[in-house]
Design a protein around this motif. Structure first.
Motif, PDB file in Angstrom:
ATOM      1  N   ASP A 108      -8.951  12.901  68.047  1.00 55.87           N
ATOM      2  CA  ASP A 108      -9.888  13.663  67.233  1.00 55.87           C
ATOM      3  C   ASP A 108      -9.903  15.123  67.708  1.00 55.87           C
ATOM      4  O   ASP A 108     -10.960  15.765  67.798  1.00 55.87           O
ATOM      5  CB  ASP A 108     -11.297  13.035  67.213  1.00 55.87           C
ATOM      6  CG  ASP A 108     -11.339  11.727  66.427  1.00 55.87           C
ATOM      7  OD1 ASP A 108     -10.304  11.358  65.835  1.00 55.87           O
ATOM      8  OD2 ASP A 108     -12.383  11.077  66.396  1.00 55.87           O
ATOM      9  N   HIS A 135     -13.618   8.854  71.388  1.00 61.58           N
ATOM     10  CA  HIS A 135     -14.147   8.246  70.160  1.00 61.58           C
ATOM     11  C   HIS A 135     -15.649   8.004  70.171  1.00 61.58           C
ATOM     12  O   HIS A 135     -16.284   8.077  69.120  1.00 61.58           O
ATOM     13  CB  HIS A 135     -13.410   6.924  69.909  1.00 61.58           C
ATOM     14  CG  HIS A 135     -13.620   6.305  68.552  1.00 61.58           C
ATOM     15  ND1 HIS A 135     -13.352   6.961  67.370  1.00 61.58           N
ATOM     16  CD2 HIS A 135     -14.037   5.050  68.205  1.00 61.58           C
ATOM     17  CE1 HIS A 135     -13.606   6.147  66.350  1.00 61.58           C
ATOM     18  NE2 HIS A 135     -14.028   4.993  66.837  1.00 61.58           N
ATOM     19  N   ASN A 172      -8.658   8.884  65.095  1.00 61.63           N
ATOM     20  CA  ASN A 172      -8.723   8.500  63.687  1.00 61.63           C
ATOM     21  C   ASN A 172      -8.908   9.677  62.744  1.00 61.63           C
ATOM     22  O   ASN A 172      -8.560   9.602  61.576  1.00 61.63           O
ATOM     23  CB  ASN A 172      -9.830   7.463  63.468  1.00 61.63           C
ATOM     24  CG  ASN A 172     -11.153   7.886  64.050  1.00 61.63           C
ATOM     25  OD1 ASN A 172     -11.275   8.015  65.267  1.00 61.63           O
ATOM     26  ND2 ASN A 172     -12.139   8.138  63.204  1.00 61.63           N
ATOM     27  N   HIS A 173      -9.447  10.792  63.245  1.00 58.46           N
ATOM     28  CA  HIS A 173      -9.588  11.968  62.376  1.00 58.46           C
ATOM     29  C   HIS A 173      -8.312  12.811  62.341  1.00 58.46           C
ATOM     30  O   HIS A 173      -8.221  13.754  61.552  1.00 58.46           O
ATOM     31  CB  HIS A 173     -10.756  12.847  62.842  1.00 58.46           C
ATOM     32  CG  HIS A 173     -12.096  12.289  62.480  1.00 58.46           C
ATOM     33  ND1 HIS A 173     -12.703  12.520  61.274  1.00 58.46           N
ATOM     34  CD2 HIS A 173     -12.929  11.470  63.157  1.00 58.46           C
ATOM     35  CE1 HIS A 173     -13.854  11.889  61.227  1.00 58.46           C
ATOM     36  NE2 HIS A 173     -14.014  11.231  62.357  1.00 58.46           N
ATOM     37  N   ASP A 183     -12.151  14.475  71.553  1.00 57.20           N
ATOM     38  CA  ASP A 183     -13.032  14.643  70.389  1.00 57.20           C
ATOM     39  C   ASP A 183     -13.522  16.084  70.225  1.00 57.20           C
ATOM     40  O   ASP A 183     -14.725  16.341  70.134  1.00 57.20           O
ATOM     41  CB  ASP A 183     -14.198  13.639  70.483  1.00 57.20           C
ATOM     42  CG  ASP A 183     -13.690  12.203  70.432  1.00 57.20           C
ATOM     43  OD1 ASP A 183     -13.603  11.653  69.334  1.00 57.20           O
ATOM     44  OD2 ASP A 183     -13.317  11.666  71.496  1.00 57.20           O
ATOM     45  N   HIS A 223      -7.379   6.199  72.133  1.00 49.60           N
ATOM     46  CA  HIS A 223      -8.560   6.831  71.537  1.00 49.60           C
ATOM     47  C   HIS A 223      -9.744   5.870  71.426  1.00 49.60           C
ATOM     48  O   HIS A 223     -10.891   6.247  71.708  1.00 49.60           O
ATOM     49  CB  HIS A 223      -8.218   7.389  70.155  1.00 49.60           C
ATOM     50  CG  HIS A 223      -9.373   8.066  69.481  1.00 49.60           C
ATOM     51  ND1 HIS A 223      -9.914   9.250  69.936  1.00 49.60           N
ATOM     52  CD2 HIS A 223     -10.136   7.704  68.410  1.00 49.60           C
ATOM     53  CE1 HIS A 223     -10.927   9.604  69.178  1.00 49.60           C
ATOM     54  NE2 HIS A 223     -11.085   8.681  68.243  1.00 49.60           N
TER      55      HIS A 223
HETATM   56 FE   LIG Z   1     -12.668   8.976  66.766  1.00 49.55          FE
END
Ligand SMILES: [Fe+2]
Length: 246
Positions: free
Chosen positions: A52, A187, A82-83, A12, A149
């Motif tokens: 991320d 995450h 997810n990013h 992240d 993640h």
């Molecule tokens: Fe995330």
């Protein structure tokens, strides 16, 4: 006892195309730089980026992450968050020699690199391809670490628990059957650890901005950027802890 394999889980980073860009009010580049000396002091044999990496999926962010981290460890791997833009990051990290979408064998351990990202959804899911990777790891008959993640369970912070791994039960069952010692995820931007079904589940807090644990909404943690370390012995013994920039 022989020297263990030292693995760093770095998660992240949330870097942006603009190196002066801000993430939750701070510079993610500066956060990563603050943490770098503490990470380098571990002299890691391998590093795994658990998603991320970029806040915006940009080439610039991925290239700066690679520049900042490539010298840290001789073995390197990455999974998306997810990013991230999974296909875009795959090409950039592949060219830089990062392992992806596979099971690697490091220091006598199997390390399974699972992709839990689904398009246009911040929550996670695992496809049959990822379950096949998990099976491939088990056939190696080695002590095993699994990285993804998304957390396969709630961590006690509703702001992020609503975006955990969907339908985690088959995953928890699958990792409980074999030689998986630990499951590492990102995450959640906080430290988390839970033992379930003979497996330790551990988060790596973010190298960017973390939240204080057990909060309904994101509540900045003033203790700074962090990463997780693992030491892996060939006989299956292992240890883990958190690195902080202080
Ligand atoms: Fe995330």
């Amino acid at each position: 006892m022989t020297k263990p394999f030292t693995l760093l889980q770095i998660s992240d980073c949330h870097l942006l195309a603009d190196p002066k860009g801000r993430y939750r009010g701070q510079s993610p580049d500066e956060c990563l730089q603050r943490l770098s000396p503490a990470m380098a002091a571990f002299k890691p044999d391998g590093l795994v980026l658990t998603g991320d990496v970029a806040e915006d999926g940009s080439s610039e962010a991925y290239e700066r992450a690679i520049d900042a981290l490539i010298g840290l460890a001789p073995k390197r791997a990455v999974i998306p968050g997810n990013h991230d833009d999974p296909d875009h990051m795959f090409d950039i990290f592949d060219a830089a020699g990062f392992a992806q979408r596979q099971v690697v064998t490091w220091g006598g351990w199997a390390v399974a690199l699972l992709d839990s990202v689904q398009p246009n959804d911040p929550a996670g899911a695992l496809s049959p391809t990822e379950y096949q990777l998990l099976e491939d790891a088990q056939t190696l008959a080695l002590p095993t670490l699994v990285f993804l993640h998304h957390p396969p369970m709630a961590v006690g912070s509703p702001w992020i628990d609503r975006y955990a791994l969907n339908a985690p039960e088959p995953f928890i069952e699958a990792v409980g059957l074999g030689q998986v010692q630990a499951v590492g995820f990102g995450h959640v931007h906080q430290v988390f650890s839970e033992h379930r079904g003979g497996v330790q589940y551990l988060s790596a807090p973010a190298t960017s901005v973390n939240s204080q644990p057990d909060r309904d909404s994101f509540t900045p943690d003033p203790t700074g950027p962090k990463a997780r370390w693992y030491r892996l012995w060939r006989n299956g013994r292992w240890a883990s802890g958190v690195i902080s920039a202080g």
